[in-house]
Motif scaffolding. Structure first.
Motif, PDB file in Angstrom:
ATOM      1  N   VAL A 184       0.530  -1.208   0.033  1.00  0.00           N
ATOM      2  CA  VAL A 184       0.163   0.228   0.376  1.00  0.00           C
ATOM      3  C   VAL A 184       0.888   1.440   0.188  1.00  0.00           C
ATOM      4  O   VAL A 184       0.680   2.427  -0.609  1.00  0.00           O
ATOM      5  CB  VAL A 184      -0.907  -0.060   1.661  1.00  0.00           C
ATOM      6  N   SER A 185       2.202   1.250   0.900  1.00  0.00           N
ATOM      7  CA  SER A 185       2.642   2.261   0.667  1.00  0.00           C
ATOM      8  C   SER A 185       3.162   2.746  -0.854  1.00  0.00           C
ATOM      9  O   SER A 185       3.335   3.948  -1.081  1.00  0.00           O
ATOM     10  CB  SER A 185       4.331   2.409   1.858  1.00  0.00           C
ATOM     11  N   GLN A 187       2.009   1.542  -3.244  1.00  0.00           N
ATOM     12  CA  GLN A 187       0.886   1.601  -4.184  1.00  0.00           C
ATOM     13  C   GLN A 187       0.537   3.185  -4.296  1.00  0.00           C
ATOM     14  O   GLN A 187       0.130   4.099  -5.205  1.00  0.00           O
ATOM     15  CB  GLN A 187      -0.345   1.076  -3.728  1.00  0.00           C
ATOM     16  N   VAL A 255     -16.281  -4.710   0.920  1.00  0.00           N
ATOM     17  CA  VAL A 255     -14.705  -3.519   0.436  1.00  0.00           C
ATOM     18  C   VAL A 255     -14.423  -3.759   2.292  1.00  0.00           C
ATOM     19  O   VAL A 255     -15.740  -3.090   3.154  1.00  0.00           O
ATOM     20  CB  VAL A 255     -14.985  -2.282   0.055  1.00  0.00           C
ATOM     21  N   PRO A 256     -13.451  -4.059   2.608  1.00  0.00           N
ATOM     22  CA  PRO A 256     -12.990  -4.773   3.752  1.00  0.00           C
ATOM     23  C   PRO A 256     -12.662  -2.609   4.127  1.00  0.00           C
ATOM     24  O   PRO A 256     -11.499  -2.481   3.486  1.00  0.00           O
ATOM     25  CB  PRO A 256     -11.641  -5.106   4.030  1.00  0.00           C
ATOM     26  N   VAL A 257     -12.939  -2.210   5.275  1.00  0.00           N
ATOM     27  CA  VAL A 257     -12.249  -0.384   5.690  1.00  0.00           C
ATOM     28  C   VAL A 257     -11.448  -0.103   6.962  1.00  0.00           C
ATOM     29  O   VAL A 257     -11.165  -1.535   7.704  1.00  0.00           O
ATOM     30  CB  VAL A 257     -13.586   0.015   5.471  1.00  0.00           C
ATOM     31  N   VAL A 258     -10.336   0.678   7.134  1.00  0.00           N
ATOM     32  CA  VAL A 258      -9.715   0.602   8.084  1.00  0.00           C
ATOM     33  C   VAL A 258     -10.359   1.347   8.617  1.00  0.00           C
ATOM     34  O   VAL A 258      -9.624   1.604   9.766  1.00  0.00           O
ATOM     35  CB  VAL A 258      -8.290   0.890   7.939  1.00  0.00           C
ATOM     36  N   THR A 259     -11.339   2.416   9.108  1.00  0.00           N
ATOM     37  CA  THR A 259     -12.038   3.320   9.911  1.00  0.00           C
ATOM     38  C   THR A 259     -14.006   3.264  10.593  1.00  0.00           C
ATOM     39  O   THR A 259     -14.066   2.485   9.719  1.00  0.00           O
ATOM     40  CB  THR A 259     -11.416   4.700   9.200  1.00  0.00           C
ATOM     41  N   GLU A 263     -17.032   2.539   8.233  1.00  0.00           N
ATOM     42  CA  GLU A 263     -18.027   1.739   8.161  1.00  0.00           C
ATOM     43  C   GLU A 263     -19.496   2.272   8.208  1.00  0.00           C
ATOM     44  O   GLU A 263     -20.482   1.343   8.380  1.00  0.00           O
ATOM     45  CB  GLU A 263     -17.057   0.981   9.644  1.00  0.00           C
TER      46      GLU A 263
ATOM     47  N   GLY B 223      -7.138  -4.015   5.187  1.00  0.00           N
ATOM     48  CA  GLY B 223      -8.935  -3.499   6.154  1.00  0.00           C
ATOM     49  C   GLY B 223      -9.553  -4.768   6.336  1.00  0.00           C
ATOM     50  O   GLY B 223     -10.141  -5.271   7.345  1.00  0.00           O
ATOM     51  N   ARG B 226      -8.706  -5.626   9.968  1.00  0.00           N
ATOM     52  CA  ARG B 226      -9.707  -4.702  10.642  1.00  0.00           C
ATOM     53  C   ARG B 226     -11.394  -5.764  10.877  1.00  0.00           C
ATOM     54  O   ARG B 226     -12.199  -5.170  11.690  1.00  0.00           O
ATOM     55  CB  ARG B 226     -10.162  -3.508  10.563  1.00  0.00           C
ATOM     56  N   GLU B 227     -11.239  -6.207   9.412  1.00  0.00           N
ATOM     57  CA  GLU B 227     -12.641  -6.838   9.724  1.00  0.00           C
ATOM     58  C   GLU B 227     -12.879  -8.292  10.082  1.00  0.00           C
ATOM     59  O   GLU B 227     -14.148  -8.831  10.964  1.00  0.00           O
ATOM     60  CB  GLU B 227     -12.920  -7.014   8.117  1.00  0.00           C
ATOM     61  N   PHE B 250      -6.626   0.780  15.242  1.00  0.00           N
ATOM     62  CA  PHE B 250      -6.806   1.203  14.266  1.00  0.00           C
ATOM     63  C   PHE B 250      -7.117   2.854  14.693  1.00  0.00           C
ATOM     64  O   PHE B 250      -6.955   4.132  13.809  1.00  0.00           O
ATOM     65  CB  PHE B 250      -8.293   0.093  13.334  1.00  0.00           C
ATOM     66  N   LEU B 261       0.751   2.865   7.631  1.00  0.00           N
ATOM     67  CA  LEU B 261       1.040   1.935   6.745  1.00  0.00           C
ATOM     68  C   LEU B 261      -1.299   2.312   6.447  1.00  0.00           C
ATOM     69  O   LEU B 261      -1.078   2.382   5.641  1.00  0.00           O
ATOM     70  CB  LEU B 261       1.195   0.652   8.266  1.00  0.00           C
ATOM     71  N   ILE B 262      -1.270   2.924   7.958  1.00  0.00           N
ATOM     72  CA  ILE B 262      -2.696   3.348   7.492  1.00  0.00           C
ATOM     73  C   ILE B 262      -3.159   4.439   6.629  1.00  0.00           C
ATOM     74  O   ILE B 262      -4.486   4.654   6.118  1.00  0.00           O
ATOM     75  CB  ILE B 262      -3.667   3.259   9.022  1.00  0.00           C
ATOM     76  N   VAL B 265      -3.545   3.639   2.944  1.00  0.00           N
ATOM     77  CA  VAL B 265      -4.921   2.245   2.409  1.00  0.00           C
ATOM     78  C   VAL B 265      -5.735   3.482   2.139  1.00  0.00           C
ATOM     79  O   VAL B 265      -6.319   4.830   3.169  1.00  0.00           O
ATOM     80  CB  VAL B 265      -5.510   1.736   3.721  1.00  0.00           C
TER      81      VAL B 265
END
Lengths: 296, 281
Positions: A184-185, A187, A255-259, A263, B223, B226-227, B250, B261-262, B265
């Motif tokens: 990701v970094s 990307q 889509v899996p999300v991070v915040t 959500e 992601g 977290r899920e 998170f 890293l976070i 995304v």
């Protein structure tokens, strides 16, 4: 009104299904009446899962596959109308998914970049100067020209692939999952580069991806492909904030999300019998509900 | 936290080749309590796969050498077990769910053949035996556990006849054959479409909840972490840089590395500025 860089009108592609005797018995509609256009400097995203037809569309734009019907126009000129291959190449270039396999391992980076420049008719010193310039544009040091692909990281290889694609000064770049093989970094940095180059060179992008979060942030407009058809299209903000089609909602919901914020706005995944349904099952159910609205 | 099912303490691993050596794991410690969902997250080269291989006893010496440390499973140090004893645990106490459903199955055998054979050898290692019919019954049972609608048909199929999502389910079923307590999943669902991935992640979560398994998830996808996880270890360059409950990690990451890293995304809510004009955190 200005002419769009890419205009696709009523594009169809069917692949024949043959029986054991080689006779055509059926046809698979890989691309089904697809139309869209991309303006100068615009990023258009095609979102879709495997089998949606997104790669077939890219291949037809690149001239690697012949459409069954429909037109592909670049700056108003029809790609199908007997345009020479060399001329097409100057208008459209492609960046592939896996830079590890799209660069020739036995050629140095300089040799790889030389190919499109020679094809353009450059020679001698001019080529070396241009190679240096291209490497500089993708933020790689000039001495990378002497290196081989295996000496480069994934992100660096993708930068070389981008340099090779912009060498002929095309109007449109087709980006087929350009960062899906990268961390990701890395990307984020490759997309930074694409955005900068797009502004500098007034390039348009057709961005093909299954990464919806990235698409939301990178594309100006998107089209959602399902089974060869664009089921929904619009400005990315609008599509993501207010998805109209059930398939788009299912895609975004998955889509899996991070915040927590993401959500909160993400549609809930619809469950059928406690399970996440396949797209086919969900769309079939919705279709049935539309026909018998009373059966709820 | 109760006594951990799996507990790694001070693991140091070095790789040597062509007369040069490089230490790839530095003092790695982590815990997977019973019935928990733990994630080990990191980018390529972070050491997450080496850690996983060390747990499963899959590191080859040479080139890999475990310099020091302990890997305790239910209190026993796996690194001190005789190889034969160590092997008994694979597939029976701890199982791996492999990443690539396209290449982890043999194309010329049916699903029933492949799962049946694995079960036969697992039984043999444990000194048990079952008839062919009993084995088939168990194969159908695990296929049903991974929510295959028609286990008989899947069992009779060759891998090419199944979709990517179904093959991934078969690989999970394979891991469940001998009723392990710990599942180790290496990038589950990354090769799949996003809707199929969502199905697979839900299946893994349900298995943990319903069957009381523990899950160690090895992934680069934050992601997915977290899920699916309640506790997260973040690795970078062979070091565990941060570990915390998922919700905490998170919402309030402590380390700069985790934060960057976070931040890298892309968000589903948008607002990420690309290009040199919009610098990120």
């Amino acid at each position: 009104m200005t002419v769009p860089v890419l205009e696709i009108i009523g594009l169809n592609k069917g692949f024949p299904v043959k029986n054991g005797f080689g006779r055509t018995v059926d046809e698979v509609r890989a691309v089904d009446d697809v139309s869209f256009s991309i303006a100068k400097g615009e990023v258009y995203g095609l979102a879709g899962e495997s089998g949606s037809g997104k790669s077939t569309i890219a291949r037809m734009i690149m001239g690697l596959e012949r459409p069954t019907s429909g037109d592909i126009l670049i700056e108003g000129r029809n790609l199908g109308g007997g345009m020479a291959a060399a001329e097409k190449r100057k208008l459209v270039q492609m960046v592939f998914q896996n830079p590890g396999s799209s660069l020739n391992p036995r050629r140095t980076i300089g040799q790889s970049l030389r190919v499109p420049l020679e094809a353009m008719g450059l020679a001698g010193r001019k080529i070396d100067a241009r190679i240096g310039e291209l490497l500089d544009m993708v933020q790689l040091p000039a001495n990378f020209a002497e290196r081989f692909p295996h000496e480069l990281s994934g992100g660096q290889k993708q930068r070389v692939a981008i340099a090779r694609a912009i060498a002929v000064q095309p109007r449109l770049l087709v980006l087929d999952e350009p960062t899906s093989a990268l961390d990701v970094s890395v990307q984020a940095k490759v997309i930074d580069l694409l955005v900068d180059l797009g502004r500098e060179l007034e390039l348009s992008y057709l961005f093909i991806s299954h990464d919806l979060s990235l698409m939301r942030n990178f594309a100006d407009r998107i089209g959602v492909l399902y089974r060869g058809r664009i089921v929904e299209t619009g400005r990315s903000d609008a599509v993501f904030e207010n998805p109209a089609h059930d398939y788009t909602r299912l895609l975004i919901a998955s889509v899996p999300v991070v915040t927590a914020e993401e959500e909160a706005v993400r549609p809930k995944i619809p469950l059928i019998d406690g399970e996440i349904p396949t797209a086919e099952a969900l769309l079939a159910l919705r279709e049935q509900e539309r026909r018998n609205p009373t059966s709820e | 936290m109760s006594e951990s099912l799996l507990s790694i303490r001070g693991l140091n691993v070095q790789f040597s080749a062509y007369g040069r050596s490089q230490q790839v794991l530095h003092d790695v410690s982590l815990d997977v309590p019973a019935h928990s969902q733990v994630a080990l997250v990191g980018e390529s080269g972070s050491g997450k796969t080496v850690t996983m291989k060390a747990i499963m006893g899959l590191l080859r010496d040479p080139p890999a050498r475990i310099l020091s440390g302990e890997i305790r499973y239910e209190g026993r140090d796996l690194l001190k077990l005789p190889p034969r004893e160590r092997k008994k645990l694979n597939g029976t106490e701890m199982s791996m769910v492999f990443q690539d459903p396209m290449s982890s199955l043999n194309p010329v055998f049916t699903i029933a053949d492949q799962l049946g054979t694995i079960l036969k050898y697992a039984d043999r290692r444990l000194g048990r035996s079952r008839s062919g019919r009993e084995r088939m019954a168990r194969v159908l049972e695990v296929l049903a556990q991974v929510r295959m609608r028609d286990p008989e048909r899947v069992a009779a199929s060759y891998p090419v006849m199944l979709s990517g999502g179904m093959r991934q389910r078969v690989l999970i079923a394979m891991a469940l054959l001998s009723e392990p307590k710990l599942l180790i999943a290496d990038e589950p669902g990354t090769a799949l479409d996003v809707t199929t991935q969502a199905q697979i992640l839900k299946l893994l979560k349900d298995l943990v909840a319903d069957r009381g398994l523990a899950l160690l998830m090895i992934t680069h996808n934050l992601g997915v972490v977290r899920e699916t996880s309640d506790y997260v270890y973040v690795m970078n360059k062979g070091v565990v840089v941060e570990h915390a409950p998922a919700a905490e990690l998170f919402s309030a990451p402590r380390e700069d590395y985790t934060r960057s890293l976070i931040a890298a995304v892309p968000r589903l809510t948008g607002g990420m500025r690309f290009g040199s004009a919009g610098a990120r955190v």
